[in-house]
Write an enzyme that holds these catalytic residues in place. Structure first.
Site, short mmCIF file in Angstrom:
data_model
loop_
_atom_site.label_atom_id
_atom_site.label_comp_id
_atom_site.label_asym_id
_atom_site.label_seq_id
_atom_site.Cartn_x
_atom_site.Cartn_y
_atom_site.Cartn_z
N ASN A 9 117.51 -26.85 46.46
CA ASN A 9 117.07 -27.43 47.74
C ASN A 9 115.69 -28.03 47.51
O ASN A 9 114.70 -27.32 47.45
CB ASN A 9 117.02 -26.32 48.80
CG ASN A 9 116.42 -26.81 50.11
OD1 ASN A 9 116.28 -28.01 50.34
ND2 ASN A 9 116.07 -25.86 50.98
N TRP A 10 115.66 -29.36 47.37
CA TRP A 10 114.38 -30.02 47.04
C TRP A 10 113.46 -30.12 48.25
O TRP A 10 112.29 -30.52 48.11
CB TRP A 10 114.65 -31.42 46.47
CG TRP A 10 115.39 -31.43 45.17
CD1 TRP A 10 115.74 -30.35 44.40
CD2 TRP A 10 115.88 -32.59 44.46
NE1 TRP A 10 116.41 -30.76 43.28
CE2 TRP A 10 116.52 -32.12 43.28
CE3 TRP A 10 115.85 -33.96 44.71
CZ2 TRP A 10 117.10 -32.99 42.36
CZ3 TRP A 10 116.43 -34.83 43.80
CH2 TRP A 10 117.05 -34.35 42.63
N HIS A 95 119.13 -23.54 57.47
CA HIS A 95 118.03 -23.07 56.62
C HIS A 95 116.94 -22.48 57.51
O HIS A 95 116.69 -22.95 58.62
CB HIS A 95 117.46 -24.23 55.79
CG HIS A 95 116.53 -23.76 54.73
ND1 HIS A 95 115.21 -23.47 54.99
CD2 HIS A 95 116.73 -23.47 53.42
CE1 HIS A 95 114.64 -23.03 53.87
NE2 HIS A 95 115.53 -23.02 52.90
N GLU A 97 113.88 -22.73 57.51
CA GLU A 97 112.84 -23.67 57.94
C GLU A 97 113.30 -24.48 59.15
O GLU A 97 112.49 -24.91 59.97
CB GLU A 97 112.42 -24.57 56.77
CG GLU A 97 111.59 -23.77 55.77
CD GLU A 97 111.66 -24.24 54.33
OE1 GLU A 97 112.13 -25.37 54.08
OE2 GLU A 97 111.27 -23.45 53.45
N GLY A 173 109.66 -19.21 49.21
CA GLY A 173 108.43 -19.95 48.91
C GLY A 173 107.20 -19.06 48.82
O GLY A 173 106.08 -19.56 48.80
N GLY A 233 114.65 -23.17 45.81
CA GLY A 233 113.69 -24.14 46.32
C GLY A 233 112.76 -24.60 45.21
O GLY A 233 113.09 -25.46 44.39
N GLY A 234 111.58 -24.00 45.15
CA GLY A 234 110.53 -24.43 44.22
C GLY A 234 110.99 -24.63 42.78
O GLY A 234 110.67 -25.64 42.15
C1 PEP Z 1 114.87 -22.12 49.86
O1 PEP Z 1 114.13 -22.88 50.44
O2 PEP Z 1 116.06 -22.08 50.16
C2 PEP Z 1 114.31 -21.27 48.82
C3 PEP Z 1 115.00 -20.28 48.37
O3 PEP Z 1 113.03 -21.59 48.39
P1 PEP Z 1 112.22 -20.88 47.17
O4 PEP Z 1 113.17 -20.78 46.03
O5 PEP Z 1 111.08 -21.81 46.90
O6 PEP Z 1 111.79 -19.55 47.67
#
Ligand code: PEP
Length: 250
Positions: A9-10, A95, A97, A173, A233-234
């Site tokens: 997930n960018w 998600h 967010e 995150g 994510g990251g």
């Molecule tokens: C996400 O946003 O779905 C996620 C898991 O982010 P991160 O890996 O950066 O915690």
């Protein structure tokens, strides 16, 4: 046997130049990923570019969100059919967010889940608790509520063509990963909760873990019996890290 799926997930990161570099790195290393299905979810603005860059590879395309409506006067929104035009296979719905920053309700997320399936896409339904909900001991209740919003509205069989991503919000995150045991406990709960309605749907359902998964901790998380992949994510923004997670899936 559930094939693990590692999806990146960018979020709202990157530029045309940086995504070209990222995809080129992924294409160079994808042949060393054996068992996992690999997918990338770029920002909507770059779906067309990424779609054309990954044509002919085994990398699947996903979107980060879609409208609950099929078409019409919804300024700024993107329909499932539009995502199909760019060969998307997956779309993330709910998600944290979007739930917590954009205020999306369980009901709206359920409608988006259905809109994705109506367009022939596979929704990745994100569920997970806030830190205070974990501290209050209601992690399982929160995950059940978020899943039930979908199954109460449309029946448990809709989960057949879907993926669930368990993402504890406190781990997203933050660099704080759930321990393999903490994650496995919730994954087992989710599978059991669905099994109480339909055993075969539960047995076939892929449940990803998401929350600071990286090249260093992926193998142990992915070795858990009910963890069938990761939503990243990251660590999905660096080709080497994302590919290492893919290889860690076996
Ligand atoms: C996400 O946003 O779905 C996620 C898991 O982010 P991160 O890996 O950066 O915690």
């Amino acid at each position: 046997m559930r094939q693990p799926i590692i999806a990146g997930n960018w979020k709202m990161n990157g530029s045309l130049e940086s995504i070209r570099t990222l995809v080129s790195g992924l294409k160079d290393g994808i042949r060393d990923v054996n068992s996992a299905e690999m997918a990338v979810c770029p920002p909507a603005a770059y779906l067309a570019e990424v779609s054309s860059l990954i044509t002919g590879t085994t990398i699947a395309l996903g979107a980060q969100d879609l409208s609950n409506a099929a078409s019409g006067a919804y300024t700024g929104e993107i329909s499932g059919d539009m995502l199909n035009d760019f060969n998307c296979k997956y779309v993330i719905v709910g998600h944290s967010e979007r739930r917590n920053i954009r205020g999306e309700s369980d009901e709206l997320v359920a409608e988006k889940f259905k809109a994705a399936q109506d367009a022939g896409l596979t929704p990745i339904l994100c569920v997970g608790e806030l830190l205070e909900e974990r501290e209050d001991g209601i992690t399982e209740a929160v995950c059940a509520r978020q899943i039930d919003a979908v199954t109460d509205a449309y029946g448990v069989s809709v989960l057949e063509n879907s993926i669930i991503a368990y993402e504890p919000v406190w781990a997203i995150g933050t660099g704080k990963t759930a321990t393999p045991e903490q994650a496995q406990d919730v994954h087992a709960f989710i599978r059991g909760h669905i099994a109480s309605q339909d055993q075969s749907v539960a047995d076939g359902l892929r449940i990803q873990y998401g929350g600071s998964m990286n090249a260093g901790n992926a193998a142990e998380l992915l070795a858990q019996p009910d963890i069938d992949g990761g939503l990243i994510g990251g660590a999905s923004l660096k080709a080497d890290d994302f590919l290492a997670i893919g290889r860690a899936a076996g």
